[in-house]
Design a protein around this motif. Structure first.
Motif, short mmCIF file in Angstrom:
data_model
loop_
_atom_site.label_atom_id
_atom_site.label_comp_id
_atom_site.label_asym_id
_atom_site.label_seq_id
_atom_site.Cartn_x
_atom_site.Cartn_y
_atom_site.Cartn_z
N THR A 1 -4.55 10.73 -14.32
CA THR A 1 -5.25 10.91 -13.05
C THR A 1 -5.01 9.72 -12.14
OG1 THR A 1 -6.93 12.27 -14.12
CG2 THR A 1 -7.52 11.31 -12.00
N ARG A 2 -5.06 8.50 -12.69
CA ARG A 2 -4.81 7.31 -11.88
C ARG A 2 -3.40 7.30 -11.31
NH1 ARG A 2 -2.08 3.15 -11.87
NH2 ARG A 2 -1.51 3.27 -14.05
N VAL A 3 -2.41 7.70 -12.12
CA VAL A 3 -1.03 7.76 -11.64
C VAL A 3 -0.93 8.71 -10.46
CG1 VAL A 3 1.31 8.51 -12.24
CG2 VAL A 3 0.03 7.06 -13.82
N VAL A 4 -1.56 9.88 -10.57
CA VAL A 4 -1.50 10.87 -9.48
C VAL A 4 -2.21 10.35 -8.23
CG1 VAL A 4 -2.26 13.18 -8.77
CG2 VAL A 4 -1.26 12.84 -11.04
N THR A 5 -3.40 9.79 -8.39
CA THR A 5 -4.14 9.32 -7.20
C THR A 5 -3.44 8.13 -6.56
OG1 THR A 5 -5.67 8.02 -8.57
CG2 THR A 5 -6.36 10.26 -7.94
N PRO B 1 -3.74 6.20 -0.18
CA PRO B 1 -5.15 5.84 -0.01
C PRO B 1 -6.04 6.93 0.59
CG PRO B 1 -3.80 4.74 1.62
CD PRO B 1 -2.86 5.41 0.66
N THR B 2 -5.48 7.85 1.32
CA THR B 2 -6.33 8.88 1.93
C THR B 2 -6.19 10.23 1.22
OG1 THR B 2 -4.65 9.43 3.58
CG2 THR B 2 -6.30 7.77 4.18
N GLY B 3 -5.40 10.27 0.15
CA GLY B 3 -5.24 11.51 -0.59
C GLY B 3 -6.51 11.86 -1.35
N ARG B 4 -6.69 13.12 -1.63
CA ARG B 4 -7.85 13.60 -2.39
C ARG B 4 -7.37 14.54 -3.49
NH1 ARG B 4 -9.50 9.91 -0.27
NH2 ARG B 4 -11.07 9.71 1.33
N LEU B 5 -7.78 14.25 -4.70
CA LEU B 5 -7.45 15.09 -5.84
C LEU B 5 -8.61 16.05 -6.07
CD1 LEU B 5 -5.51 15.68 -8.20
CD2 LEU B 5 -6.78 13.98 -9.51
N MET C 1 0.85 -1.18 0.00
CA MET C 1 0.00 0.00 0.00
C MET C 1 0.89 1.25 0.00
SD MET C 1 -2.95 1.17 2.70
CE MET C 1 -4.11 -0.05 2.18
N ALA C 2 0.54 2.22 -0.82
CA ALA C 2 1.31 3.46 -0.91
C ALA C 2 1.13 4.29 0.34
CB ALA C 2 0.86 4.26 -2.13
N GLU C 3 2.19 5.02 0.69
CA GLU C 3 2.08 5.92 1.82
C GLU C 3 1.31 7.17 1.39
OE1 GLU C 3 5.71 8.67 2.40
OE2 GLU C 3 6.54 6.82 1.57
N THR C 4 0.63 7.79 2.33
CA THR C 4 -0.10 9.02 2.03
C THR C 4 0.88 10.18 1.95
OG1 THR C 4 -2.08 8.22 3.13
CG2 THR C 4 -1.90 10.60 2.82
N ARG C 5 0.75 10.98 0.91
CA ARG C 5 1.57 12.18 0.76
C ARG C 5 0.71 13.39 1.08
NH1 ARG C 5 3.59 8.61 -2.85
NH2 ARG C 5 5.85 8.44 -2.91
N TYR C 6 1.31 14.35 1.72
CA TYR C 6 0.61 15.58 2.10
C TYR C 6 1.18 16.74 1.30
CZ TYR C 6 -1.11 12.69 5.85
OH TYR C 6 -1.72 11.67 6.54
N PHE C 7 0.44 17.83 1.25
CA PHE C 7 0.82 19.01 0.48
C PHE C 7 2.26 19.41 0.76
CE2 PHE C 7 1.15 23.57 -0.22
CZ PHE C 7 0.69 23.67 -1.52
N GLU C 8 2.63 19.43 2.02
CA GLU C 8 3.99 19.88 2.39
C GLU C 8 5.07 18.87 2.01
OE1 GLU C 8 1.75 18.21 5.90
OE2 GLU C 8 1.36 19.86 4.56
#
Length: 101
Positions: free
Chosen positions: A71-75, A80-84, A1-8
């Motif tokens: 879009t799929r590559v970005v998401t 899993p908890t990121g929002r585009l 599972m991918a780690e969640t990335r945040y804006f910062e």
């Protein structure tokens, strides 16, 4: 599972490492979603000969399909908890079948 990335965590110019090569089969699959007959007719999206009539070397990938894959590559990259909220693309050249992207 991918780690969640945040804006910062993201910097301008960050790159994705995933590669995608659209094939005739994937384009026909995309075209036939909801319309089983769509891939059965020759068009610039399914036929090299038809694409050559409009100056292309090979059949082209529909822009909307390229956008779906981007879009799929970005998401997937966001985790899993990121929002585009929005995505903006520039189509700078046609994508042809079997182009490695």
């Amino acid at each position: 599972m991918a780690e969640t990335r945040y804006f910062e965590d993201v910097e301008p110019g960050d790159e994705f490492s995933e590669r995608w090569t659209p094939t005739r089969e994937s384009v026909v699959g995309y075209l036939t979603v909801g319309n089983a007959e769509a891939g059965n007719t020759a068009s610039r999206f399914t036929s090299d000969a038809e694409a050559q009539k409009i100056g292309m070397q090979r059949a082209i990938v529909p822009g909307a399909f390229s956008l779906c894959m981007a879009t799929r590559v970005v998401t997937d990259w966001m985790g899993p908890t990121g929002r585009l909220h929005s995505i903006d693309v520039d189509f700078r050249r046609p994508v042809l079948h079997d182009d490695a992207l």
